[in-house]
Each structure stands twice: as C-alpha cells, then as structure tokens.
Enzyme design. Structure first.
Site, PDB file in Angstrom:
ATOM      1  NE  ARG A  24      -3.203  -2.773   2.391  1.00 53.68           N
ATOM      2  CZ  ARG A  24      -2.599  -3.970   2.285  1.00 53.68           C
ATOM      3  NH1 ARG A  24      -1.285  -4.039   2.283  1.00 53.68           N
ATOM      4  NH2 ARG A  24      -3.313  -5.059   2.170  1.00 53.68           N
ATOM      5  CB  THR A  25       3.555   2.472   2.224  1.00 54.69           C
ATOM      6  OG1 THR A  25       2.783   2.249   3.405  1.00 54.69           O
ATOM      7  CG2 THR A  25       4.341   3.756   2.373  1.00 54.69           C
ATOM      8  CE  LYS A  49      28.067  -4.650  -7.729  1.00 59.18           C
ATOM      9  NZ  LYS A  49      28.486  -3.841  -8.904  1.00 59.18           N
ATOM     10  NE  ARG A  86       7.297   0.827   4.757  1.00 57.53           N
ATOM     11  CZ  ARG A  86       6.054   0.358   4.884  1.00 57.53           C
ATOM     12  NH1 ARG A  86       5.810  -0.918   4.649  1.00 57.53           N
ATOM     13  NH2 ARG A  86       5.069   1.149   5.216  1.00 57.53           N
ATOM     14  CG  HIS A 146       3.909   4.454   8.419  1.00 52.15           C
ATOM     15  ND1 HIS A 146       4.103   5.248   7.304  1.00 52.15           N
ATOM     16  CD2 HIS A 146       3.440   3.272   7.954  1.00 52.15           C
ATOM     17  CE1 HIS A 146       3.765   4.570   6.229  1.00 52.15           C
ATOM     18  NE2 HIS A 146       3.356   3.359   6.595  1.00 52.15           N
TER      19      HIS A 146
END
Length: 315
Positions: free
Chosen positions: A54-55, A82, A104, A132
């Site tokens: 959703r986000t 890496k 995120r 959030h």
C-alpha cells in the site's frame, strides 16, 4: 515536516502543520484520479528496504498524478548488495538530480541521521518501530471525512502497540488535534510507559471497543518479535481481537480502521474487514491523497502560510 524541508515524523510538527497537510490532502481526496503538473520534470526516488504494498504503490500513484518522474530503487539489484551504504546511495541519487527520496527502512532514526548531511528532501515511509507519518495523515483524513471533525473524537488503538510505527506517529498527532486516545492490547505488546504522553489512557479491550468512535486494530507484527507468540492465533483473536461478538458492542456510528495488511481471523474477524462499519479500503484510497499533499508541499518549496481559520475550523 521540519524546518529543513523533510518529513521525518510528526513528533516535532505543530498542530498548524498537521492541519495544513490534512486540508491539502482533503483537496486531493475530492479530486480522485485528477492529474496535475505540480511536479512536472521533478525526479523522486522510492527506496524501500522493507516489503510494502500500500505505502509503496500509493506513493508512486501520488508522484505520477503530480507529474513527477519516478525512480524505484530495488535493493536486491543495486549496489547495496555490494555493501554500499544508504548514505552513499542517497548522495548518488542527489548527484543525478533526484530531488526527493521516499524511504522505508528497518533502522529507526536513519532519516534523522541522513537529514543533516544530504540536500535532497527525505520522506519517511516507515522507519523500524519509530514512526509512519503519512499513514498517520491518511488515518486522520479518513476520520475527518467520516465525522466532520477530529477534536473531541475518542480513538482506541488496539493490538501490537509496542512494535507499531503507526502508533508511534499517532501518539504525537492525536493529542495535538484534540483526540482522546485509548490504548489496549496484550501486556507483552504494550509500549514503554515513557513513550505514552500525558492524557493517553491504557484500558481493557471491552472498554476500548465500547467507548471509541474509531476502533483501530493493529496487526501482530510477527517479523519484529524476538520470540514467537505465547498463544495461538485463535487464542489471540478471542482474547485481544475484534471478534464478531465484540463488534456488536461498538456504539452506534462507530467505525473500524486498520493500517493493513490485515491478518484476518487474528486481530479482526474476516467478516468485519469489508463490513458496513469498516473504513479500511477508504484508508487505502486516502493514502494517495495524503501523500500527494506531502509531496506537493515539500517539493514546491513553499513554507506553510498559516490561516487561523484552518487551525481551528472543524479540527
């Protein structure tokens, strides 16, 4: 939003800033699907180091509706494998002309660390169990649409509170907007007392469900627990979930919310997810509008111009 042009959390935001963003989010919510050229020619990158549906997609829809060019960073196919740090990744994007990064991450406080050393604008799409902020905004917008106000509402947030970054934002936002906040959940999933602001009450499950205007259930975040649940999913549902029987005790006009993804049959009975009292899909819809408001406000580079009427009217 803070004075450096980032949206890292709501903890340090003023009520006026929250109201301005909610007002602009409401503007976009009234114009579903409308395309704009507000961010025409601007480059925005989405860096999701944790899984998201959703986000991530609502940010991308918001960015494209505003006319931005969108870059989606995939850690598994990037130099992160890496050993490149997030800081170096951000500086690389910055050197290419990217102006904002939506991040995120599992690491709490990462955006605060980056904010003082990068020039592009950072938007927090969830950091660990900390905050959030855009989920918080879309939740508040959904409540405002439903009740016509926020001031004076009673909201119960129930479930895995200790691991919830959604709660981390609401703990700061709701009291600023005059919302009475109740918390309920298993003792082992409660936040630390120092995290709970004055005026926020811990109550039993029955009181939370019976007295709230908004019953917001939270997912049990098994991926963040250091040990497995001490009870089965069925036992959790009966003890701490929104069962069909408990839902019958909600007061008239009360609604059900959930930041999703939903564990059907655990924190909420499956029949309630899409019931007449549920605003869960409306929250998803409002995620685009809330994120459009954030992106537009940050990337247009204009500081908020406070209008007293916005600060007090119906909030």
């Amino acid at each position: 939003m803070n004075n450096t042009g980032h949206l890292i959390g709501v903890k340090d935001m003023r009520k006026e800033q929250l109201v301005q963003l909610l007002t602009r989010a409401a503007y976009w919510a009234e114009r579903p699907g409308e395309q704009a050229n507000v961010l025409h020619g601007r480059f925005v990158a989405n860096l999701f180091f944790e899984a998201s549906t959703r986000t991530r997609f609502s940010f991308e829809v918001a960015q494209k509706r505003l006319g931005a060019h969108v870059l989606n960073f995939i850690p598994e196919t990037s130099s992160a494998v890496k050993g490149e740090t997030v800081y170096d990744t951000i500086k690389t994007l910055e050197a290419m002309g990217v102006e904002a990064a939506v991040i995120r991450t599992k690491k709490e406080g990462l955006l605060q660390e980056l904010a003082t050393s990068v020039d592009l604008q950072l938007i927090n799409a969830g950091d660990g169990t900390n905050e959030h902020p855009t989920q918080c905004l879309l939740d508040l917008l959904t409540m405002k649409q439903q009740f016509g106000r926020l001031d004076g509402l009673t909201v119960a947030i129930i479930g895995d509170l200790r691991h919830s970054r959604v709660l981390g934002s609401h703990l700061h936002a709701m009291p600023k907007l005059g919302i009475k906040l109740l918390l309920s959940g298993p003792t082992s999933m409660m936040p630390q007392p120092a995290q709970i602001p004055n005026g926020v009450r811990i109550v039993g499950m029955d009181e939370a469900v019976q007295t709230a205007d908004v019953v917001m259930m939270l997912r049990v975040q098994l991926e963040r627990h250091t040990e497995s649940l001490y009870i089965s999913k069925e036992e959790y549902h009966q003890a701490h979930g929104l069962t069909l029987e408990r839902a019958k005790s909600m007061k008239p006009g009360a609604v059900i919310m959930h930041p999703a993804p939903v564990n059907r049959g655990v924190e909420i009975h499956t029949d309630l997810v899409e019931s007449g009292a549920s605003l869960i899909q409306k929250q998803v819809t409002n995620g685009v509008a809330a994120r459009m408001a954030v992106l537009e406000t940050l990337l247009k580079g204009s500081e908020l111009k406070w209008e007293p009427s916005l600060v007090t009217a119906n909030y």
